[in-house]
Write an enzyme that holds these catalytic residues in place. Structure first.
Site, PDB file in Angstrom:
ATOM      1  N   GLY A 178       0.815  -1.206   0.000  1.00  0.00           N
ATOM      2  CA  GLY A 178       0.000   0.000   0.000  1.00  0.00           C
ATOM      3  C   GLY A 178       0.848   1.256   0.000  1.00  0.00           C
ATOM      4  O   GLY A 178       0.593   2.212  -0.748  1.00  0.00           O
ATOM      5  N   TYR A 179       1.884   1.266   0.812  1.00  0.00           N
ATOM      6  CA  TYR A 179       2.809   2.398   0.877  1.00  0.00           C
ATOM      7  C   TYR A 179       3.484   2.623  -0.475  1.00  0.00           C
ATOM      8  O   TYR A 179       3.543   3.742  -0.984  1.00  0.00           O
ATOM      9  CB  TYR A 179       3.856   2.123   1.957  1.00  0.00           C
ATOM     10  CG  TYR A 179       4.841   3.233   2.194  1.00  0.00           C
ATOM     11  CD1 TYR A 179       4.525   4.299   3.022  1.00  0.00           C
ATOM     12  CD2 TYR A 179       6.103   3.197   1.614  1.00  0.00           C
ATOM     13  CE1 TYR A 179       5.441   5.317   3.264  1.00  0.00           C
ATOM     14  CE2 TYR A 179       7.030   4.207   1.842  1.00  0.00           C
ATOM     15  CZ  TYR A 179       6.691   5.264   2.667  1.00  0.00           C
ATOM     16  OH  TYR A 179       7.602   6.271   2.895  1.00  0.00           O
TER      17      TYR A 179
END
Length: 278
Positions: A181-182
């Site tokens: 996600g990052y």
């Protein structure tokens, strides 16, 4: 081949005159007002200190008022000019208000370093909670989108021209199974940086990003607690065989914000000890 040294003063090809180097003599960012997000710790705090030392008037923003106040007072004690305002990047109204406060306090905005971000615990994407994914999107991407939009408007209305640097990550350039996600939000930020550079370049607003590698911040310390040994593993994949200090990332951001990078826009500059080249 003529190897004699050319001692002529270089000229600014846009004006035909010698470039003004007086600002460099006074400080890399002398006379500028710079807005910094995530300025209470890590890279953001290091950047705020450095920018002030290089002659800028700095507005520090973050969610934590006490830590912001401490860094601001530290800068003032060292002879710099700084103020602070609490701002949660998840609140776009607060982001716009923080930029407006910068103009209220200093009368102008010349530059910005959008460093603030959150991270999720390491793990595969199927184990990430939807609420966590929503948070990382809202803060790391949407919050920076709102900040850039407000900063461009403030620069346009006051200084006329300026520079913006976003803080990306080497984790957004390739597959990132540990922090999916990052990494996805940082890759999106790279695209946003390039789009803004093309959009606002004709107005004289440069937009770039720095992409740090492993950096000794609270975020990395948290990852180390969850996955012991991850820092050593990343250092082994880095040609310089070490992590960066936050100040080293700040130096790259300062250069991109300064006139020394006057013909650089739309770039995502790796500051990663050679990790992407390995």
């Amino acid at each position: 081949m003529d190897t004699a040294q050319d001692t002529r003063t270089p000229t600014d090809t846009s004006t035909g005159t010698a470039p003004d180097t007086s600002a460099d003599a006074r400080g890399l960012l002398a006379g500028r007002t710079v807005f910094v997000t995530g300025a209470s710790r890590g890279i953001g705090a290091a950047a705020a200190r450095l920018f002030a030392a290089e002659g800028a008037r700095v507005m520090l923003t973050a969610r934590t008022g006490e830590r912001l106040k401490a860094v601001t007072e530290e800068i003032r004690a060292a002879g710099g000019t700084a103020d602070h305002t609490v701002c949660d990047l998840a609140d776009t109204d607060a982001v716009r208000a923080a930029v407006e406060r910068t103009v209220d306090v200093y009368g102008r905005l010349d530059a910005a370093f959008n460093n603030g971000a959150v991270a999720l615990p390491p793990g595969p994407l199927d184990q990430a909670a939807e609420a966590d994914l929503d948070l990382i999107y809202t803060v790391n991407f949407k919050g920076t989108w709102a900040a850039v939009a407000a900063q461009v408007a403030a620069i346009r209305a006051t200084a006329g021209t300026g520079a913006i640097v976003n803080c990306s990550s080497v984790g957004g350039w390739r597959a990132n199974p540990t922090l999916p996600g990052y990494g996805a939000m940082k890759r999106a930020l790279n695209s946003l940086t390039e789009s803004a550079a093309v959009t606002y370049g004709p107005e004289g607003v440069r937009v770039n990003a720095v992409a740090p590698g492993t950096t000794l911040t609270d975020m990395v310390n948290t990852w180390e607690e969850v996955a012991p040994g991850i820092t050593d593993l990343l250092n082994a994949q880095t040609p310089l065989r070490r992590a960066a200090a936050p100040e080293e990332i700040a130096q790259a951001a300062a250069w991109l914000l300064s006139d020394r990078a006057s013909y650089v826009t739309g770039a995502v500059l790796p500051v990663d000890g050679g990790m992407q080249a390995a």
